[in-house]
Design an enzyme around this catalytic site. Sequence first.
Site, mmCIF file in Angstrom:
data_model
loop_
_atom_site.group_PDB
_atom_site.id
_atom_site.type_symbol
_atom_site.label_atom_id
_atom_site.label_comp_id
_atom_site.label_asym_id
_atom_site.label_seq_id
_atom_site.Cartn_x
_atom_site.Cartn_y
_atom_site.Cartn_z
ATOM 1 N N ALA A 262 -7.767 23.070 4.852
ATOM 2 C CA ALA A 262 -9.129 24.076 4.772
ATOM 3 C C ALA A 262 -10.399 23.535 5.492
ATOM 4 O O ALA A 262 -11.116 24.371 6.173
ATOM 5 C CB ALA A 262 -9.369 24.685 3.239
ATOM 6 N N SER B 202 -11.066 26.545 -1.611
ATOM 7 C CA SER B 202 -11.109 26.171 -0.437
ATOM 8 C C SER B 202 -10.275 26.791 0.360
ATOM 9 O O SER B 202 -10.664 27.215 1.694
ATOM 10 C CB SER B 202 -11.067 24.505 -0.351
ATOM 11 O OG SER B 202 -9.744 24.169 -0.644
ATOM 12 N N GLY C 257 1.894 25.349 6.432
ATOM 13 C CA GLY C 257 1.867 24.591 7.533
ATOM 14 C C GLY C 257 0.686 23.547 7.152
ATOM 15 O O GLY C 257 0.146 23.237 6.539
ATOM 16 N N THR D 132 -0.294 16.035 4.681
ATOM 17 C CA THR D 132 -0.684 15.903 3.491
ATOM 18 C C THR D 132 -0.552 14.291 3.048
ATOM 19 O O THR D 132 -1.357 14.078 2.088
ATOM 20 C CB THR D 132 0.295 16.777 2.732
ATOM 21 O OG1 THR D 132 -0.016 17.908 3.176
ATOM 22 C CG2 THR D 132 -0.524 16.785 1.333
ATOM 23 N N ASN E 143 -3.732 15.659 -3.145
ATOM 24 C CA ASN E 143 -2.477 14.862 -3.555
ATOM 25 C C ASN E 143 -2.449 13.370 -3.190
ATOM 26 O O ASN E 143 -2.299 12.731 -4.216
ATOM 27 C CB ASN E 143 -1.332 15.514 -3.171
ATOM 28 C CG ASN E 143 -1.152 17.060 -3.904
ATOM 29 O OD1 ASN E 143 -1.014 17.134 -5.010
ATOM 30 N ND2 ASN E 143 -1.496 17.943 -3.108
ATOM 31 N N LYS F 155 6.249 18.618 -0.360
ATOM 32 C CA LYS F 155 5.419 17.664 0.342
ATOM 33 C C LYS F 155 4.304 17.020 -0.430
ATOM 34 O O LYS F 155 3.819 15.800 -0.156
ATOM 35 C CB LYS F 155 4.987 18.191 1.668
ATOM 36 C CG LYS F 155 4.110 19.554 1.534
ATOM 37 C CD LYS F 155 2.565 19.514 1.308
ATOM 38 C CE LYS F 155 1.750 20.598 1.191
ATOM 39 N NZ LYS F 155 0.378 20.436 1.298
ATOM 40 N N GLU G 298 -1.833 20.125 -7.237
ATOM 41 C CA GLU G 298 -0.570 20.738 -7.351
ATOM 42 C C GLU G 298 0.481 20.088 -7.554
ATOM 43 O O GLU G 298 1.567 20.328 -7.912
ATOM 44 C CB GLU G 298 -0.541 21.912 -5.944
ATOM 45 C CG GLU G 298 0.385 22.995 -6.306
ATOM 46 C CD GLU G 298 0.110 24.063 -7.252
ATOM 47 O OE1 GLU G 298 0.464 24.054 -8.201
ATOM 48 O OE2 GLU G 298 -0.740 24.883 -6.895
#
Length: 346
Positions: free
Chosen positions: A141, A11, A137, A249, A257, A192, A282
């Site tokens: 996507a 993505s 940043g 996020t 996540n 993060k 990740e």
Amino acid sequence: MKKVAVIGSGSWGTALSIVLADNGYSVQLWGHRQNQIDEINSSHTNQRYLPGITLSDQIIASSDMKLVLKEVDMVLIVVPTKAMREVLTNIRENLDHSVIFVHGSKGIEPGSSKRISELIEEEIPNDKRQGVVVLSGPSHAEEVCLRHPTTVAVASHSLEAARKVQDAFINNHFRVYTNDDIVGVEIGGALKNIIALGAGISDGLGYGDNAKAALITRGLAEIARLGTKLGANPLTFIGLAGMGDLIVTCTSIHSRNWRCGHLLGKGHTLEEALNEMGMVVEGVRTTKAAYLLAQQENVELPITTAIYNVLFEGKSPKQAVDELMNRDKKDEIGPLFEMLQDKFSQ
């Protein structure tokens, strides 16, 4: 630079290819699934990762690394951390000239505790790279490909390389700032994801906004603590690659996540959560890497440690939260002030 190789057809790699194509670049997109390659070239779509989005015919996909790298001026790498060394080896063996390397991946390699830029510098010879730049940043996507306003930072030890990458990506819906703190930008982007797992767990447990706001705030403090110990500028963590990326996020349904953490908070095992996600999360690998790195550097990361215990030690999310809430009393501002003093007195 008018021809760019994008290594990674997920993505984020596809979304950044859209930005580059919008800016007039010929994009050669590498992926390893032939059915996906055929879809991109014939239908100009990538339905698995960006459903409903039409891709420019300036984006040509291939599984042939040598062909993808031919005559490009810049190589953008957007693959999971676990695949990074293998992909870099493939690039090294097929690249026959010097280029600017950019990466948009967010993680730390378990075992070595190395950042992605360090892996690039380790695997790609000096005569094949003009500079290494990280792009990071608050940038899902799913929104970038819709041309929604997005702002990121590009960081490098080479200001010239960072500015070239800034010029390649910036347009009226994708704004790019330069930064010389590559350590801080990479650490912020990687850690993060750990805090976002925690935010998802908190939401899954039903704890509400107070708990999540505290988690984000204290999460930022421990990201800055480790990053500064590694040589980062603490001010980077109140910028786009720190606070900005952390907020988006931890609060968005687009975040893998957060979604994985939410499943954990609802009572799913890690294996069940990852199977349901169906894509790389990740933050799971990064949690292990950051936990070990913090031990090496003697830096206290209580939230990261709690999430590590949930992921890898079988601790229940509820017990991990209870232990965080019952830690010894602390001062909030003093340690941060000392960190800033130490950095700027050097």
